[in-house]
Scaffold this motif. Structure first.
Motif, PDB file in Angstrom:
ATOM      1  N   MET A  28       0.830  -1.206   0.000  1.00 10.04           N
ATOM      2  CA  MET A  28       0.000   0.000   0.000  1.00 10.04           C
ATOM      3  C   MET A  28       0.869   1.262   0.000  1.00 10.04           C
ATOM      4  SD  MET A  28      -2.994  -1.405   2.552  1.00 10.04           S
ATOM      5  CE  MET A  28      -3.676   0.177   2.907  1.00 10.04           C
ATOM      6  N   ILE A  29       1.964   1.236   0.741  1.00  9.95           N
ATOM      7  CA  ILE A  29       2.884   2.376   0.769  1.00  9.95           C
ATOM      8  C   ILE A  29       3.507   2.577  -0.608  1.00  9.95           C
ATOM      9  CG2 ILE A  29       5.104   3.181   1.703  1.00  9.95           C
ATOM     10  CD1 ILE A  29       4.212   1.719   4.365  1.00  9.95           C
ATOM     11  N   ASP A  33       2.620   5.802  -3.142  1.00 14.69           N
ATOM     12  CA  ASP A  33       3.692   6.698  -3.560  1.00 14.69           C
ATOM     13  C   ASP A  33       3.862   6.650  -5.077  1.00 14.69           C
ATOM     14  OD1 ASP A  33       5.857   8.564  -2.603  1.00 14.69           O
ATOM     15  OD2 ASP A  33       7.038   7.143  -3.795  1.00 14.69           O
ATOM     16  N   PHE A  34       3.741   5.461  -5.668  1.00 17.04           N
ATOM     17  CA  PHE A  34       3.808   5.342  -7.131  1.00 17.04           C
ATOM     18  C   PHE A  34       2.750   6.243  -7.757  1.00 17.04           C
ATOM     19  CE2 PHE A  34       2.717   3.732 -11.265  1.00 17.04           C
ATOM     20  CZ  PHE A  34       3.899   3.279 -11.805  1.00 17.04           C
ATOM     21  N   ARG A  35       1.557   6.179  -7.228  1.00 17.58           N
ATOM     22  CA  ARG A  35       0.473   6.994  -7.793  1.00 17.58           C
ATOM     23  C   ARG A  35       0.772   8.486  -7.671  1.00 17.58           C
ATOM     24  NH1 ARG A  35      -4.583   3.327  -5.649  1.00 17.58           N
ATOM     25  NH2 ARG A  35      -4.530   1.894  -7.404  1.00 17.58           N
ATOM     26  N   ARG A  36       1.342   8.892  -6.546  1.00 18.40           N
ATOM     27  CA  ARG A  36       1.681  10.312  -6.371  1.00 18.40           C
ATOM     28  C   ARG A  36       2.829  10.734  -7.285  1.00 18.40           C
ATOM     29  NH1 ARG A  36       0.791   9.096  -1.027  1.00 18.40           N
ATOM     30  NH2 ARG A  36       2.995   8.680  -0.657  1.00 18.40           N
ATOM     31  N   SER A  44      -0.571   3.803 -15.162  1.00 19.82           N
ATOM     32  CA  SER A  44      -0.885   3.128 -13.907  1.00 19.82           C
ATOM     33  C   SER A  44       0.223   2.118 -13.631  1.00 19.82           C
ATOM     34  CB  SER A  44      -2.225   2.403 -14.031  1.00 19.82           C
ATOM     35  OG  SER A  44      -2.089   1.311 -14.936  1.00 19.82           O
ATOM     36  N   PRO A  45       0.310   1.587 -12.408  1.00 19.48           N
ATOM     37  CA  PRO A  45       1.333   0.574 -12.128  1.00 19.48           C
ATOM     38  C   PRO A  45       1.254  -0.620 -13.080  1.00 19.48           C
ATOM     39  CG  PRO A  45       0.392   1.361 -10.070  1.00 19.48           C
ATOM     40  CD  PRO A  45      -0.421   1.968 -11.200  1.00 19.48           C
ATOM     41  N   ARG A  46       0.056  -1.099 -13.383  1.00 21.05           N
ATOM     42  CA  ARG A  46      -0.084  -2.256 -14.277  1.00 21.05           C
ATOM     43  C   ARG A  46       0.327  -1.907 -15.710  1.00 21.05           C
ATOM     44  NH1 ARG A  46      -5.418  -5.658 -13.021  1.00 21.05           N
ATOM     45  NH2 ARG A  46      -4.164  -7.303 -13.929  1.00 21.05           N
ATOM     46  N   ALA A  47      -0.092  -0.742 -16.184  1.00 21.19           N
ATOM     47  CA  ALA A  47       0.274  -0.334 -17.545  1.00 21.19           C
ATOM     48  C   ALA A  47       1.786  -0.121 -17.636  1.00 21.19           C
ATOM     49  CB  ALA A  47      -0.470   0.937 -17.944  1.00 21.19           C
ATOM     50  N   PHE A  48       2.388   0.438 -16.586  1.00 17.87           N
ATOM     51  CA  PHE A  48       3.840   0.612 -16.577  1.00 17.87           C
ATOM     52  C   PHE A  48       4.540  -0.742 -16.649  1.00 17.87           C
ATOM     53  CE2 PHE A  48       7.792   0.642 -14.097  1.00 17.87           C
ATOM     54  CZ  PHE A  48       8.559   1.425 -14.943  1.00 17.87           C
ATOM     55  N   SER A  49       4.040  -1.727 -15.905  1.00 19.59           N
ATOM     56  CA  SER A  49       4.639  -3.065 -15.921  1.00 19.59           C
ATOM     57  C   SER A  49       4.566  -3.682 -17.315  1.00 19.59           C
ATOM     58  CB  SER A  49       3.941  -3.978 -14.909  1.00 19.59           C
ATOM     59  OG  SER A  49       4.135  -3.510 -13.604  1.00 19.59           O
ATOM     60  N   ALA A 118      12.765   6.514 -15.134  1.00 24.19           N
ATOM     61  CA  ALA A 118      13.568   7.435 -14.331  1.00 24.19           C
ATOM     62  C   ALA A 118      12.793   7.875 -13.089  1.00 24.19           C
ATOM     63  CB  ALA A 118      13.985   8.646 -15.167  1.00 24.19           C
ATOM     64  N   ARG A 119      11.500   8.150 -13.255  1.00 23.52           N
ATOM     65  CA  ARG A 119      10.664   8.544 -12.112  1.00 23.52           C
ATOM     66  C   ARG A 119      10.484   7.385 -11.134  1.00 23.52           C
ATOM     67  NH1 ARG A 119       5.677  12.067 -14.253  1.00 23.52           N
ATOM     68  NH2 ARG A 119       5.555  12.543 -12.036  1.00 23.52           N
ATOM     69  N   VAL A 120      10.366   6.170 -11.663  1.00 24.87           N
ATOM     70  CA  VAL A 120      10.228   4.988 -10.799  1.00 24.87           C
ATOM     71  C   VAL A 120      11.492   4.804  -9.970  1.00 24.87           C
ATOM     72  CG1 VAL A 120      10.051   2.463 -10.788  1.00 24.87           C
ATOM     73  CG2 VAL A 120       8.518   3.828 -12.219  1.00 24.87           C
ATOM     74  N   HIS A 121      12.656   4.956 -10.592  1.00 22.19           N
ATOM     75  CA  HIS A 121      13.904   4.824  -9.837  1.00 22.19           C
ATOM     76  C   HIS A 121      13.988   5.869  -8.725  1.00 22.19           C
ATOM     77  CE1 HIS A 121      15.673   1.554 -12.010  1.00 22.19           C
ATOM     78  NE2 HIS A 121      15.617   2.190 -13.163  1.00 22.19           N
ATOM     79  N   ASP A 122      13.569   7.100  -9.016  1.00 20.11           N
ATOM     80  CA  ASP A 122      13.553   8.145  -7.988  1.00 20.11           C
ATOM     81  C   ASP A 122      12.582   7.791  -6.869  1.00 20.11           C
ATOM     82  OD1 ASP A 122      15.405   9.602  -9.443  1.00 20.11           O
ATOM     83  OD2 ASP A 122      13.921  10.991 -10.286  1.00 20.11           O
ATOM     84  N   HIS A 123      11.401   7.316  -7.231  1.00 22.17           N
ATOM     85  CA  HIS A 123      10.361   6.932  -6.264  1.00 22.17           C
ATOM     86  C   HIS A 123      10.884   5.818  -5.359  1.00 22.17           C
ATOM     87  CE1 HIS A 123       6.868   4.174  -5.495  1.00 22.17           C
ATOM     88  NE2 HIS A 123       7.411   3.386  -6.395  1.00 22.17           N
ATOM     89  N   GLU A 124      11.533   4.810  -5.934  1.00 23.41           N
ATOM     90  CA  GLU A 124      12.028   3.694  -5.134  1.00 23.41           C
ATOM     91  C   GLU A 124      13.217   4.097  -4.278  1.00 23.41           C
ATOM     92  OE1 GLU A 124      12.525   0.211  -7.570  1.00 23.41           O
ATOM     93  OE2 GLU A 124      10.342  -0.065  -7.695  1.00 23.41           O
TER      94      GLU A 124
END
Length: 155
Positions: A28-29, A33-36, A44-49, A118-124
């Motif tokens: 959930m966390i 955060d991914f959504r933000r 969306s997370p699924r579309a990104f995957s 790049a945004r995902v790497h920053d988020h993680e």
């Protein structure tokens, strides 16, 4: 933003020591955060995957993508339809198999994938910042080991 020196959780109820509860709360966390941080880029997370798999592994079939992501094939169709309608992916025939369709990311899809990655790497990086580099590597290695022990064999 992750706290760099978080206080331990003081609740000692039985639920705090359950794997499923902790995995769900952690998910959930990550999802929120991914959504933000990322979904604002229109994935969306699924579309990104899905876009990640087809950008990095062109010509996977829809069935292969569904299996690798653990998504019902029928649910994947809607995601692919959306990616295709937005000019991010294409379906193409699989030589010798008229029933299957391979997936390709378009140039626009590859560009959006790179920008979003790049945004995902920053988020993680922010999410994992409470852990040392060694702890981050160990945490991800343990999650992968857990998955490998419990997911169906992909061979």
């Amino acid at each position: 933003m992750a706290r760099s020196n978080p206080a331990p959780i003081k609740d000692e109820s039985g639920i705090e020591w359950l794997l499923g509860y902790n995995l769900k709360r952690a998910y959930m966390i990550v999802r929120d955060d991914f959504r933000r941080q990322v979904e604002q880029s229109v994935l969306s997370p699924r579309a990104f995957s899905v876009l990640t798999l087809i950008a990095e592994t062109p010509r996977l079939t829809q069935s292969e993508v569904a299996r690798r992501l653990g998504i019902e094939r029928s649910g994947l169709v809607a995601i692919i339809d959306d990616l295709e309608a937005r000019g991010l992916a294409n379906r193409t025939a699989v030589p010798g198999d008229r029933r299957s369709q391979a997936l390709l990311a378009t140039e626009k899809g590859c560009a959006l994938h790179a920008q979003t990655m790049a945004r995902v790497h920053d988020h993680e990086k922010v999410l994992l910042s409470a852990l040392s580099q060694a702890e981050q590597e160990q945490f991800l290695a343990l999650l992968r080991k857990f998955r490998a022990a419990h997911e169906e064999d992909d061979t």
